[in-house]
Design a protein around this motif. Sequence first.
Motif, PDB file in Angstrom:
ATOM      1  N   ARG A 133       1.727 -12.832 -24.764  1.00 46.35           N
ATOM      2  CA  ARG A 133       3.448 -12.457 -24.733  1.00 46.35           C
ATOM      3  C   ARG A 133       3.963 -12.406 -25.393  1.00 46.35           C
ATOM      4  N   GLU A 134       5.108 -12.219 -26.045  1.00 45.26           N
ATOM      5  CA  GLU A 134       6.405 -11.685 -27.195  1.00 45.26           C
ATOM      6  C   GLU A 134       7.289 -10.870 -26.055  1.00 45.26           C
ATOM      7  N   LEU A 135       8.128 -11.891 -26.657  1.00 40.91           N
ATOM      8  CA  LEU A 135       9.961 -11.481 -25.917  1.00 40.91           C
ATOM      9  C   LEU A 135      10.452  -9.932 -26.690  1.00 40.91           C
ATOM     10  N   LYS A 136      10.891  -9.012 -25.364  1.00 41.30           N
ATOM     11  CA  LYS A 136      11.338  -8.202 -26.182  1.00 41.30           C
ATOM     12  C   LYS A 136      12.555  -8.031 -25.935  1.00 41.30           C
ATOM     13  N   HIS A 137      14.052  -7.661 -26.619  1.00 42.57           N
ATOM     14  CA  HIS A 137      14.994  -7.525 -26.203  1.00 42.57           C
ATOM     15  C   HIS A 137      15.346  -6.089 -26.413  1.00 42.57           C
ATOM     16  N   ILE A 138      16.622  -6.253 -24.966  1.00 40.82           N
ATOM     17  CA  ILE A 138      17.740  -4.403 -24.846  1.00 40.82           C
ATOM     18  C   ILE A 138      18.679  -4.725 -25.028  1.00 40.82           C
ATOM     19  N   PRO A 139      19.424  -4.607 -26.513  1.00 37.95           N
ATOM     20  CA  PRO A 139      20.081  -4.808 -26.278  1.00 37.95           C
ATOM     21  C   PRO A 139      20.711  -4.105 -25.157  1.00 37.95           C
ATOM     22  N   ALA A 140      22.551  -4.614 -24.875  1.00 38.05           N
ATOM     23  CA  ALA A 140      23.723  -4.268 -24.502  1.00 38.05           C
ATOM     24  C   ALA A 140      24.346  -2.899 -23.983  1.00 38.05           C
ATOM     25  N   LYS A 141      24.416  -1.995 -23.478  1.00 43.39           N
ATOM     26  CA  LYS A 141      24.485  -0.824 -23.454  1.00 43.39           C
ATOM     27  C   LYS A 141      25.348  -0.008 -22.468  1.00 43.39           C
ATOM     28  N   THR A 142      27.098   0.232 -22.063  1.00 39.44           N
ATOM     29  CA  THR A 142      27.786   0.588 -21.679  1.00 39.44           C
ATOM     30  C   THR A 142      27.627   2.072 -20.749  1.00 39.44           C
ATOM     31  N   PRO A 199      35.931 -13.323 -31.988  1.00 43.28           N
ATOM     32  CA  PRO A 199      37.199 -13.042 -31.367  1.00 43.28           C
ATOM     33  C   PRO A 199      37.280 -11.109 -30.963  1.00 43.28           C
ATOM     34  N   LEU A 200      38.871 -11.393 -30.454  1.00 42.63           N
ATOM     35  CA  LEU A 200      38.360  -9.570 -29.906  1.00 42.63           C
ATOM     36  C   LEU A 200      38.324  -8.358 -30.979  1.00 42.63           C
ATOM     37  N   GLN A 205      34.883  -3.932 -33.377  1.00 42.16           N
ATOM     38  CA  GLN A 205      33.916  -3.642 -34.431  1.00 42.16           C
ATOM     39  C   GLN A 205      32.699  -3.564 -33.420  1.00 42.16           C
ATOM     40  N   GLN A 206      32.182  -4.128 -32.677  1.00 39.11           N
ATOM     41  CA  GLN A 206      30.545  -3.901 -31.911  1.00 39.11           C
ATOM     42  C   GLN A 206      31.209  -2.614 -30.900  1.00 39.11           C
ATOM     43  N   PHE A 207      32.109  -2.674 -30.602  1.00 35.53           N
ATOM     44  CA  PHE A 207      32.332  -1.152 -29.440  1.00 35.53           C
ATOM     45  C   PHE A 207      32.185   0.178 -30.704  1.00 35.53           C
ATOM     46  N   ALA A 208      32.388  -0.440 -31.792  1.00 35.89           N
ATOM     47  CA  ALA A 208      33.537   1.122 -32.324  1.00 35.89           C
ATOM     48  C   ALA A 208      31.285   1.715 -32.818  1.00 35.89           C
TER      49      ALA A 208
END
Length: 526
Positions: A133-142, A199-200, A205-208
């Motif tokens: 077993r291992e943890l899989k990360h699914i990045p957030a999506k919009t 910070p905003l 930058q993350q949303f970009a």
Amino acid sequence: MENKATETIEQVESLQQENQLLKEEIADLRLQVKLLLEQLRLSRHQRFGPTSERSDTEQLRLFNEAEVESERAPEEPTTETVLVERRKKQPGQREQMLKDLPVERIEYRLPEEERICSCCGGLMHEMSTEVRRELKHIPAKTVVVEHVQYIYGCRPCEKQEVNPPVVKTPMPRPAFPGSLASPSMVSYVMTKKYLEAMPLYRQEQQFARQGLALSRQTLANWVVWGASEWLAKVYDQLHQELLQRRYAHADETTVQVLHEPGRPAQSKSYMWMYRSGRDGPAIVLYDYQESRSKEHPKEFLRGFKGYLHVDGYSGYHDLENVKLVGCWAHARRGFHEALKALPAAEQKKPTVARMGLEYCNRLFKIERDLKDATPEERHAGRQKESRPVLDEFSVWLQEQSAQVLPKGALGKAITYCLNQWGKLTVFLEDGNLELDNNRSERSIKPFVIGRKNFLFSNTPRGAKASAITYSLVETAKENGLDPFLYLELLFERLPNIQAEEKQALADLMPWSERLPEGIRKQKKNA
């Protein structure tokens, strides 16, 4: 001859006076050097030394050996045994962590032609499995959510050219009309900023990187509008609830706001923090103000009648119907710093600073022993155990105050205790009172950590929005809620609650049993 003798006597007297002045000057310079060396050692410790205020228990036993020996517990296991036991993992810890996560199963099977037995040539069967077993990360999506509202008309009426009725399908009112912002989107931005201290501009930058051109100005507008228009309703309700409590804590810290009318950008403003005590569900409220004036707590706590835990700041002294409770953590810190200000060779000796620290430690040990007691049991325990320590400590402080340098670290620690003594002993009155104001310091720490990341607020309106949002996030955490899900719920429901619907607003309080069950964080097994 007489003139010469007189002249000689005058010269001798002049030299004696000069000598006396030089001795006094040397003594004064030595005192200044001693104080400066104290400050230098303390500054070095604060910068490079450990932040913990733990004491050397072996050295402290020099002062209460009789008590320690008389209360000695049965012999503990050897150090090696304890270390081995601490390294053991609790059984089922991993299973408990993973039990509520969705499972994606990947199976690895051999094709039939590869399952031929090399011994007899028969077909091999599935005997067992091994699971990794291992943890899989699914990045957030919009994603884009379209709210489609159907509108209905009457064709027969339209044909007859009369005014036909038009009916719209009921649809919930949005929290941010005319905007792309949704409850989940704004909740995400708020929790990133106020929970994770992002910070905003970094969120921009993350949303970009996701292909979304959301400027920090847009994000800031969402935060300010959401807090001022909606979250303020819950904040005000929490404020009224806090005023009805009997026990509270308060603290304050600086904040920089760039565009305050009539003030330079470098001016210091303040974020005040008020929170509940042991009575009832937790409430944590921040209040932005331009100054540290005593008028601010007086206004915020107007109507509060009870005990208020504070540090030694005089701004809380003129509150009506409020009894102040002093903080023994601050008192103890003074002796801890006095000890660290000594030369390294002196710190392990039975000094006066160490004796003062030991008195404080004895009080904290009594409190640890009473941690799980009822308020009535705690009150009785303090009368029996804490009061004698306080009586002894009070006499000791009076004796030492005349023997130490008032401006030295030790002198300051002793003076603090003497000046605050009336407040430092109030905790004896009620078993619900606390020995220190650490509850308040823990609650203001998230703001202090966040301040290091985004440094300042742009406008007073933004600072007030930050105060409201921090309040909701921290109160949610204290009540075992997921802050993101709680804020999302508020933005969904508040626009659809009428002002007269008091019960509907009460149902949204962080401790309400009517909140959706999924909003509460999973509690770890004891």
